[in-house]
Design an enzyme around this catalytic site. Structure first.
Site, PDB file in Angstrom:
ATOM      1  N   ASP A   1      -5.973   0.520  -1.132  1.00 24.16           N
ATOM      2  CA  ASP A   1      -5.265   0.824  -2.377  1.00 24.16           C
ATOM      3  C   ASP A   1      -4.283   1.958  -2.161  1.00 24.16           C
ATOM      4  O   ASP A   1      -4.435   2.764  -1.230  1.00 24.16           O
ATOM      5  CB  ASP A   1      -6.269   1.245  -3.468  1.00 24.16           C
ATOM      6  CG  ASP A   1      -7.238   0.124  -3.807  1.00 24.16           C
ATOM      7  OD1 ASP A   1      -6.881  -1.047  -3.598  1.00 24.16           O
ATOM      8  OD2 ASP A   1      -8.354   0.443  -4.266  1.00 24.16           O
TER       9      ASP A   1
HETATM   10  N1  URA Z   1     -12.321  -0.633  -1.690  1.00 23.10           N
HETATM   11  C1  URA Z   1     -11.543  -0.160  -2.692  1.00 23.10           C
HETATM   12  O1  URA Z   1     -11.947  -0.131  -3.851  1.00 23.10           O
HETATM   13  N2  URA Z   1     -10.314   0.288  -2.365  1.00 23.10           N
HETATM   14  C2  URA Z   1      -9.822   0.322  -1.117  1.00 23.10           C
HETATM   15  O2  URA Z   1      -8.691   0.757  -0.893  1.00 23.10           O
HETATM   16  C3  URA Z   1     -10.649  -0.165  -0.083  1.00 23.10           C
HETATM   17  C4  URA Z   1     -11.889  -0.645  -0.395  1.00 23.10           C
END
Ligand code: URA
Length: 252
Positions: free
Chosen positions: A114
Site C-alpha cells: 500500500d
Molecule cells: N497487507 C496490507 O494490508 N498492506 C500492505 O501493504 C501489505 C500487506
C-alpha cells in the site's frame, strides 16, 4: 566484425547492450558511444559494434557506473507516499525511485504494498520469474512489522494463527503463518505492546490491515521486513534500491 548471427553465445554489440539496459533508443546509445561517453571495464570504447558479454559487464555511461543485468531483479526499500501501481493516481509511483535505465525497462513490482506501507519490495522485468514469485504454489513467507493502535494480546496472536474471516471470502478463514508480540527492549515478558510481527504466506488485498481489524485492532504503521530468506538491512535506506543477485533467497 562478425555479423550479429555469428556472435558467440551471451555476447552482443555494445550499442545493443546499452539499448537493452535502458540507456535509450538505438541511435542515442550509438551517439553515447561515438562521443566517448561509455567506458567498458574502465576504458573508453568508442566503437558501437564492439562485442562484449552482455551480462555482468562493467560499464560507465556518462559517468554513471552500471553493471549489466540481462534480466533485472531489484530490492527497493519502499518509503511511504509511493504507489506500487503501474498507473499511479494520487501518489507518485515507486518507479520514480529508480534510475532512468530501469524506469525505461518497465520493471514490475512483485506483489504490491500500500501507499502508506514501507519496506521490502522486489521489482523485476523477468516475466517468468515474476510469475514464479507471485504464483500461489510458490508463495514464500513475508514478514510484516505492524504498529497497532491498541495493545496486542496473546489471544489476538492465537486468533490470527488459527485464522480470521475476511469479508471478500467469508467461507475461508485466513491464517497467519506466524504471529508474535514484539516487546520493547528490556520490557518484562508480560508487558503491553502494540508491535505485532505477522508472517503471511498469501498476499490478499490489504491483508494485514484486514486481519488486524478482524481481531478488533487497527494498523497504524506497516513495514515489510523480510521475504523468504531476504531480510531488509539498514544499509539500504528508504528510497534506495540494489540488485538482487541470488533469486534462491526469495524462492521456496
Ligand atoms: N497487507 C496490507 O494490508 N498492506 C500492505 O501493504 C501489505 C500487506
Amino acid at each position: 566484425m562478425p555479423p550479429r548471427s555469428r556472435l558467440p553465445a551471451g555476447h552482443e554489440h555494445l550499442d545493443q547492450i546499452l539499448f537493452a539496459q535502458g540507456f535509450g533508443a538505438r541511435r542515442e546509445c550509438e551517439g553515447l558511444i561515438l562521443h566517448g561517453l561509455v567506458k567498458v571495464n574502465g576504458e573508453v570504447v568508442d566503437d558501437p559494434d564492439a562485442v562484449f558479454p552482455e551480462d555482468r559487464l562493467s560499464l560507465e555511461v556518462e559517468g554513471m557506473p552500471w553493471v549489466t543485468h540481462v534480466k533485472a531483479l531489484i530490492v527497493l526499500n519502499k518509503p511511504a507516499g509511493y504507489e506500487c501501481s503501474l498507473k499511479p493516481g494520487a501518489w507518485p509511483g515507486v518507479h520514480n525511485l529508480l534510475p532512468l535505465p530501469l524506469r525505461r525497462r518497465g520493471l514490475q513490482p512483485v506483489g504490491r504494498l500500500d501507499q502508506d506501507t514501507t519496506g521490502l519490495l522486489l521489482m523485476t522485468d523477468d516475466g517468468p520469474l515474476l510469475h514464479k514469485l507471485t504464483a500461489p504454489k510458490h508463495h514464500v513467507p513475508k514478514v510484516y512489522e505492524v504498529g497497532c493502535k491498541h495493545p496486542i494480546s496473546e489471544k489476538d496472536c492465537a486468533n490470527l494463527l488459527r485464522g480470521v474471516i475476511l469479508d471478500d471470502d467469508p467461507t475461508v478463514p485466513v491464517a497467519a503463518h506466524a504471529a508474535e508480540r514484539v516487546l520493547p527492549e528490556g520490557a518484562a515478558p508480560g508487558a503491553e505492546t502494540t508491535h505485532l510481527r505477522l508472517t503471511l504466506l498469501q498476499g490478499k488485498y490489504h491483508q494485514v490491515k484486514r486481519m488486524v481489524a478482524a481481531v478488533g485492532n487497527r494498523v497504524e504503521t506497516l513495514h515489510r521486513s523480510q521475504i523468504g530468506q531476504l531480510v531488509l538491512t539498514e544499509d539500504l535506506a528508504p528510497g534506495q534500491w540494489r540488485w538482487l543477485e541470488d533469486t534462491k533467497q526469495v524462492l521456496p
